[in-house]
Write a protein that holds these residues in place. Structure first.
Motif, PDB file in Angstrom:
ATOM      1  N   ALA A 121       0.834  -1.208   0.000  1.00  0.00           N
ATOM      2  CA  ALA A 121       0.000   0.000   0.000  1.00  0.00           C
ATOM      3  C   ALA A 121       0.868   1.258   0.000  1.00  0.00           C
ATOM      4  N   TYR A 122       2.004   1.217   0.709  1.00  0.00           N
ATOM      5  CA  TYR A 122       2.886   2.385   0.732  1.00  0.00           C
ATOM      6  C   TYR A 122       3.514   2.626  -0.630  1.00  0.00           C
ATOM      7  N   LEU A 123       3.829   1.538  -1.359  1.00  0.00           N
ATOM      8  CA  LEU A 123       4.356   1.683  -2.724  1.00  0.00           C
ATOM      9  C   LEU A 123       3.323   2.387  -3.605  1.00  0.00           C
ATOM     10  N   ASP A 124       2.028   2.048  -3.428  1.00  0.00           N
ATOM     11  CA  ASP A 124       0.972   2.734  -4.185  1.00  0.00           C
ATOM     12  C   ASP A 124       0.954   4.226  -3.853  1.00  0.00           C
ATOM     13  N   VAL A 125       1.169   4.570  -2.560  1.00  0.00           N
ATOM     14  CA  VAL A 125       1.191   5.977  -2.155  1.00  0.00           C
ATOM     15  C   VAL A 125       2.326   6.706  -2.865  1.00  0.00           C
ATOM     16  N   LEU A 126       3.505   6.087  -2.946  1.00  0.00           N
ATOM     17  CA  LEU A 126       4.649   6.720  -3.609  1.00  0.00           C
ATOM     18  C   LEU A 126       4.378   6.943  -5.096  1.00  0.00           C
ATOM     19  N   GLN A 127       3.661   6.005  -5.719  1.00  0.00           N
ATOM     20  CA  GLN A 127       3.374   6.141  -7.144  1.00  0.00           C
ATOM     21  C   GLN A 127       2.365   7.254  -7.415  1.00  0.00           C
ATOM     22  N   VAL A 128       1.444   7.474  -6.478  1.00  0.00           N
ATOM     23  CA  VAL A 128       0.395   8.478  -6.673  1.00  0.00           C
ATOM     24  C   VAL A 128       0.828   9.853  -6.159  1.00  0.00           C
ATOM     25  N   GLN A 129       1.643   9.886  -5.083  1.00  0.00           N
ATOM     26  CA  GLN A 129       2.035  11.141  -4.446  1.00  0.00           C
ATOM     27  C   GLN A 129       3.557  11.288  -4.490  1.00  0.00           C
ATOM     28  N   PRO A 130       4.112  11.874  -5.550  1.00  0.00           N
ATOM     29  CA  PRO A 130       5.580  11.998  -5.675  1.00  0.00           C
ATOM     30  C   PRO A 130       6.218  12.769  -4.527  1.00  0.00           C
ATOM     31  N   GLU A 131       5.477  13.688  -3.897  1.00  0.00           N
ATOM     32  CA  GLU A 131       6.067  14.462  -2.804  1.00  0.00           C
ATOM     33  C   GLU A 131       6.376  13.594  -1.581  1.00  0.00           C
ATOM     34  N   GLU A 132       5.813  12.384  -1.539  1.00  0.00           N
ATOM     35  CA  GLU A 132       6.067  11.505  -0.397  1.00  0.00           C
ATOM     36  C   GLU A 132       7.516  11.012  -0.388  1.00  0.00           C
ATOM     37  N   PHE A 133       8.194  11.004  -1.582  1.00  0.00           N
ATOM     38  CA  PHE A 133       9.595  10.584  -1.630  1.00  0.00           C
ATOM     39  C   PHE A 133      10.444  11.430  -0.682  1.00  0.00           C
ATOM     40  N   THR A 134      10.226  12.738  -0.702  1.00  0.00           N
ATOM     41  CA  THR A 134      11.042  13.634   0.121  1.00  0.00           C
ATOM     42  C   THR A 134      10.893  13.307   1.595  1.00  0.00           C
ATOM     43  N   ALA A 135       9.652  13.111   2.050  1.00  0.00           N
ATOM     44  CA  ALA A 135       9.425  12.790   3.458  1.00  0.00           C
ATOM     45  C   ALA A 135      10.063  11.455   3.828  1.00  0.00           C
ATOM     46  N   LEU A 136       9.974  10.465   2.922  1.00  0.00           N
ATOM     47  CA  LEU A 136      10.561   9.157   3.205  1.00  0.00           C
ATOM     48  C   LEU A 136      12.083   9.242   3.305  1.00  0.00           C
ATOM     49  N   PHE A 137      12.720   9.959   2.347  1.00  0.00           N
ATOM     50  CA  PHE A 137      14.174  10.046   2.359  1.00  0.00           C
ATOM     51  C   PHE A 137      14.670  10.805   3.593  1.00  0.00           C
ATOM     52  N   ASN A 138      13.927  11.830   4.002  1.00  0.00           N
ATOM     53  CA  ASN A 138      14.313  12.547   5.214  1.00  0.00           C
ATOM     54  C   ASN A 138      14.226  11.651   6.443  1.00  0.00           C
ATOM     55  N   THR A 139      13.289  10.691   6.408  1.00  0.00           N
ATOM     56  CA  THR A 139      13.160   9.753   7.527  1.00  0.00           C
ATOM     57  C   THR A 139      14.282   8.725   7.506  1.00  0.00           C
ATOM     58  N   ILE A 140      14.623   8.233   6.302  1.00  0.00           N
ATOM     59  CA  ILE A 140      15.673   7.206   6.198  1.00  0.00           C
ATOM     60  C   ILE A 140      17.053   7.811   6.440  1.00  0.00           C
ATOM     61  N   LEU A 141      17.325   8.936   5.789  1.00  0.00           N
ATOM     62  CA  LEU A 141      18.650   9.557   5.856  1.00  0.00           C
ATOM     63  C   LEU A 141      18.681  10.537   7.024  1.00  0.00           C
ATOM     64  N   ILE A 142      18.798   9.995   8.210  1.00  0.00           N
ATOM     65  CA  ILE A 142      18.814  10.839   9.405  1.00  0.00           C
ATOM     66  C   ILE A 142      20.129  11.617   9.425  1.00  0.00           C
ATOM     67  N   ASN A 143      20.052  12.907   9.166  1.00  0.00           N
ATOM     68  CA  ASN A 143      21.249  13.740   9.034  1.00  0.00           C
ATOM     69  C   ASN A 143      21.629  14.330  10.392  1.00  0.00           C
ATOM     70  N   VAL A 144      22.342  13.537  11.174  1.00  0.00           N
ATOM     71  CA  VAL A 144      22.800  13.987  12.486  1.00  0.00           C
ATOM     72  C   VAL A 144      24.257  14.419  12.341  1.00  0.00           C
ATOM     73  N   THR A 145      24.503  15.712  12.423  1.00  0.00           N
ATOM     74  CA  THR A 145      25.863  16.219  12.284  1.00  0.00           C
ATOM     75  C   THR A 145      25.974  17.513  13.083  1.00  0.00           C
ATOM     76  N   GLY A 146      27.144  18.101  13.070  1.00  0.00           N
ATOM     77  CA  GLY A 146      27.353  19.344  13.805  1.00  0.00           C
ATOM     78  C   GLY A 146      28.795  19.792  13.648  1.00  0.00           C
ATOM     79  N   PHE A 147      29.049  21.070  13.982  1.00  0.00           N
ATOM     80  CA  PHE A 147      30.411  21.589  13.935  1.00  0.00           C
ATOM     81  C   PHE A 147      31.225  20.976  15.076  1.00  0.00           C
ATOM     82  N   PHE A 148      32.451  20.528  14.747  1.00  0.00           N
ATOM     83  CA  PHE A 148      33.404  20.000  15.728  1.00  0.00           C
ATOM     84  C   PHE A 148      32.764  18.927  16.614  1.00  0.00           C
ATOM     85  N   ARG A 149      31.981  18.050  15.965  1.00  0.00           N
ATOM     86  CA  ARG A 149      31.383  16.949  16.711  1.00  0.00           C
ATOM     87  C   ARG A 149      32.497  16.019  17.189  1.00  0.00           C
TER      88      ARG A 149
END
Length: 615
Positions: free
Chosen positions: A49-77
Motif C-alpha cells: 500500500a505504501y508503494l501505491d502511495v509513492l506512485q500516486v504522491q511523488p512528494e512523499e519521496f522527500t518525506a521518506l528520504f528525510n526519515t531514512i537519511l537521518i542527518n545527524v551532524t554538527g560543527f566540531f562533533r
C-alpha cells in the motif's frame, strides 16, 4: 538475521528505479524500522500500500528520504577527535607537501555541511586564508538533495553554532539577521555534490576522507564495497576518518589503524602482482631493496604502453587506463572508479560487455576482430580487441584487461591484396556470372511452369468446391421454400380463425371482455365499446382494475378471481353503472373461466349486458 519480506524488497527496487536511491545495501532491521515509522505517520498498513502511495504522491519521496537519511551532524562533533586530526594528521600532511601542492579532502555523507565547514576552518588555520583559497579543495557529498541545498547556503542558526569556538566564529562567519553565514571567499573551496556511495564513482587522489557514522547503516557486503572504493580514492598515505560507531577490524588489508580510539585509519598500499592485476588482498613488500620502486615502474610502463589498454575490476569498475587509451577513446583518469558500462566505449564501436562476461566466465581470452572505429576527426581506424581475464594465484578472478590493437595498416594491405586478386579473377567471374544468369533464367522459367501448373490445379479444385457449394445452396433454398409454404398455410388458417372469432364477438349483443391470469385485458368486443365508450385498442393490454369506465370494476374482482381459480358463478351479478352517454344503468355481469383443455385455466370471460327495465 532479519527475514526477507518480498513486499519490502519490491519497495526498495522501486525506490532505486524511480529515484536512483539504492537502499538495498542498507541493514534491513534499521531500514525497515525507519520506513515503518513513516508509514505510521501517514496511516498506511503494509509495504504494498505504501508503494501505491509513492506512485500516486511523488512528494512523499522527500518525506521518506528525510526519515531514512537521518542527518545527524554538527560543527566540531567529538572535539577531541577533531583536535587529533588537526595536530596529528592535517599539520604533518601539509608539512610534507610542497608549498604549492594541492590539498584534496572528501567529506562523504556530509548532510547539511557542518563537517565540511569544520574541515575548512581547520585547514584555513593551518595554511592561512590566502593559501587555503589557492590550494584546498573540499568535496562534500551526500545523497540527500535537501541536505545539500541547505549546505550550499552555508547559513546556520545560533543553536547550530554552540560548539564552534568563539574566535572561529568571529573569523569565519558573518552575521545575517539571526543566521551565521560562512565566509564567501573561503566557501568557494567547498564543493557540494550528490554522490551515492553504493553506485557512483568515487573521487580520486584524496588526502583525507571523512565519513563519520555513515557506514553503520549499510550491511557488511556493501560496507566492503564502499571501503574498497574509499581505498581507491585515497592517495598514497591517505587517511580515513570515521565515526565512533564504526570499526575496520576486518579490513586490515585495506586500512591500518592510526588511532583506533578516535577511529583514524591510514591506507595500506597495494602492490601489483605479476599477472597484471591491479589489486591484491594484502600488501606485498618488495623481496629486495633494489625493487622498492617496482609498483611505480609497472604503473608507468602500463601508462606508456603503445597499445591502448583498459583494466576493469571483477565487479565492473574501471581500474586503469593508459595514455594511449586516453588519446584514442577520450577516457581519462576521471573515469577510473566509474562502472565500465557507463562509458561509451562499452558499447561503441562494439558491444564489449558480453565479451567481458564471456572472458570472466570461461577464464580464457576473448577476441573481437574487424572492428571499425571512427575517431573524433572523422578518421576511420580498424581495431582488434583482446579481452584477457586477470586471475589471482588462488584462481580467483580479479578483473579483465582490454587491449585495443590498431590494425588499420594491416587491414589496408589486406584490402589492396584482395583488390588485386579481384582484378585477376574479374574475367572468370564475368564468364561464370553469365553462365549463372542463364542457369538462373532456366530455373526461373521452370519455376514459372510449375507455378502455372499449381495455379491450374488450385483453380480446378476451387471450381469443384464452388459446384458443391452451389448444390448445397440449391438444397437449402428448396428447404426454405417448403418452410415458407408451410408458414403461409399456417398464417392463412390463423387469419381465418381470428376472423371467425372476431365475427362471433361482434355478433354478440352483450359486451365481452377476456382477461388473462395477470388480469390484463386480452379481448374487448364491439358491444363493450358501445356500453362504455372505450375502444378496443385503448382497452386491450390494460389491467382489468385500471379500466376507466362507468362500470365499478372493483366490485367484480371477487367474481373474476373466483373464475381464474376455476370456480363457477352460480348467479349473475347485477351492478349499477354509468354508460357511455352518462346515463345510470344496471348491468348484468356473468364471469366464466377460460380453459384450453377443460383443465388448464388461462383466463376469464366477463360478459356484461344492460338489464332491461322491469327484468
Amino acid at each position: 538475521m532479519t527475514p526477507v519480506d518480498p513486499q519490502f524488497e519490491a519497495l526498495l527496487v522501486y525506490l532505486k528505479e524511480a529515484r536512483g536511491f539504492d537502499f538495498t545495501g542498507y541493514k534491513r532491521s534499521s531500514l525497515m524500522r525507519r520506513v515503518n515509522r513513516r508509514m505510521v505517520e501517514i496511516n498506511v498498513s503494509d509495504y504494498a500500500a505504501y508503494l501505491d502511495v509513492l506512485q500516486v504522491q511523488p512528494e512523499e519521496f522527500t518525506a521518506l528520504f528525510n526519515t531514512i537519511l537521518i542527518n545527524v551532524t554538527g560543527f566540531f562533533r567529538d572535539p577531541d577527535a577533531w583536535e587529533y586530526v588537526r595536530t596529528d594528521i592535517l599539520e604533518p600532511m601539509i608539512a610534507d607537501k610542497n608549498d604549492d601542492a594541492p590539498v584534496r579532502i572528501w567529506s562523504a555523507g556530509c548532510a547539511s555541511g557542518e563537517e565540511a565547514y569544520t574541515l575548512a576552518m581547520l585547514l584555513a588555520e593551518i595554511l592561512g586564508p590566502e593559501a587555503f583559497r589557492q590550494r584546498v579543495k573540499i568535496y562534500a557529498t551526500d545523497v540527500d538533495e535537501e541536505g545539500l541545498a541547505q549546505a550550499r547556503h552555508a547559513a546556520y542558526g545560533e543553536r547550530d553554532m554552540r560548539d564552534v569556538p568563539a574566535d572561529f566564529l568571529d573569523r569565519y562567519f558573518e552575521t545575517n539577521g539571526n543566521r551565521y553565514v560562512f565566509r564567501k571567499d573561503l566557501r568557494r573551496s567547498v564543493i557540494f555534490g550528490r554522490n551515492d556511495l553504493v553506485q557512483d564513482a568515487p573521487i580520486s587522489r584524496i588526502d583525507l576522507l571523512v565519513c563519520r557514522n555513515t557506514l553503520m547503516y549499510f550491511n557488511a557486503e556493501t560496507q566492503s564495497r564502499i571501503l574498497s572504493r574509499f581505498h581507491f580514492s585515497l592517495a598514497s598515505g591517505g587517511v580515513l576518518f570515521l565515526g565512533k560507531a564504526e570499526m575496520l577490524l576486518s579490513h586490515a588489508s585495506l586500512f591500518l589503524p592510526v588511532d583506533l580510539k578516535r577511529r583514524v585509519f591510514r591506507k595500506v598500499p597495494r602492490s601489483m602482482p605479476h599477472n597484471g592485476s591491479i589489486f591484491a588482498d594484502l600488501p606485498q613488500p618488495p623481496p629486495r631493496d633494489e625493487l622498492v620502486g617496482l609498483d611505480q615502474l609497472r604503473t608507468e610502463a602500463f601508462l606508456a604502453s603503445p597499445v591502448a589498454q583498459i583494466v576493469v575490476t571483477s565487479d565492473g569498475l574501471v581500474a586503469l587506463t593508459n595514455r594511449r587509451a586516453e588519446a584514442f577513446f577520450g577516457v581519462s583518469s576521471r573515469d577510473v572508479g566509474r562502472p565500465f558500462r557507463d562509458l561509451d566505449l562499452s558499447y561503441r564501436p562494439v558491444e564489449l560487455r558480453k565479451y567481458i562476461e564471456q572472458a570472466q566466465v570461461e577464464r580464457r581470452m576473448a577476441r573481437v576482430t574487424d572492428v571499425e572505429y571512427v575517431r573524433g576527426g572523422g578518421e576511420t581506424v580498424h581495431l582488434e580487441i583482446q579481452i584477457n581475464p586477470l586471475v589471482d594465484t588462488d584462481a580467483s578472478l580479479l578483473g579483465v584487461t582490454l587491449i585495443f590493437q590498431d590494425v588499420t595498416d594491416a587491414k589496408r594491405l589486406q584490402d589492396e591484396l584482395e583488390h588485386a586478386n579481384r582484378q585477376l579473377e574479374t574475367a572468370y567471374e564475368e564468364l561464370q556470372s553469365t553462365n549463372e544468369e542463364l542457369e538462373t533464367t532456366n530455373e526461373e522459367l521452370q519455376s514459372t511452369v510449375e507455378e502455372l501448373e499449381t495455379t491450374n490445379e488450385e483453380l480446378q479444385s476451387t471450381n469443384e468446391e464452388l459446384e458443391t457449394m452451389n448444390e448445397e445452396l440449391q438444397s437449402t433454398n428448396d428447404e426454405l421454400q417448403n418452410i415458407n409454404d408451410q408458414l403461409r398455410d399456417s398464417t392463412g388458417k390463423l387469419d381465418e380463425a381470428n376472423a371467425f372469432l372476431e365475427a362471433i364477438l361482434t355478433s354478440m349483443r352483450a359486451g365481452v371482455m377476456v382477461v388473462g391470469m395477470d388480469l390484463q385485458v386480452q379481448a374487448w368486443n364491439r358491444r363493450a365499446e358501445d356500453l362504455w365508450g372505450l375502444r378496443r385498442e385503448e382497452a386491450v393490454g390494460q389491467h382489468f382494475l385500471n379500466l376507466d369506465i362507468g362500470l365499478p370494476v372493483e366490485h367484480l374482482r371477487p367474481m373474476v378471481r373466483q373464475a381464474l381459480g376455476g370456480g363457477e358463478q352460480t348467479e349473475p351479478l347485477h351492478v349499477p353503472a354509468v354508460n357511455r352517454r352518462g346515463r345510470a344503468i344496471t348491468v348484468r355481469v356473468v364471469c366464466t373461466p377460460l380453459s384450453r383443455d377443460h383443465e388448464t385455466i388461462t383466463g376469464a370471460i366477463v360478459v356484461m349486458e344492460q338489464d332491461e327495465p322491469g327484468s
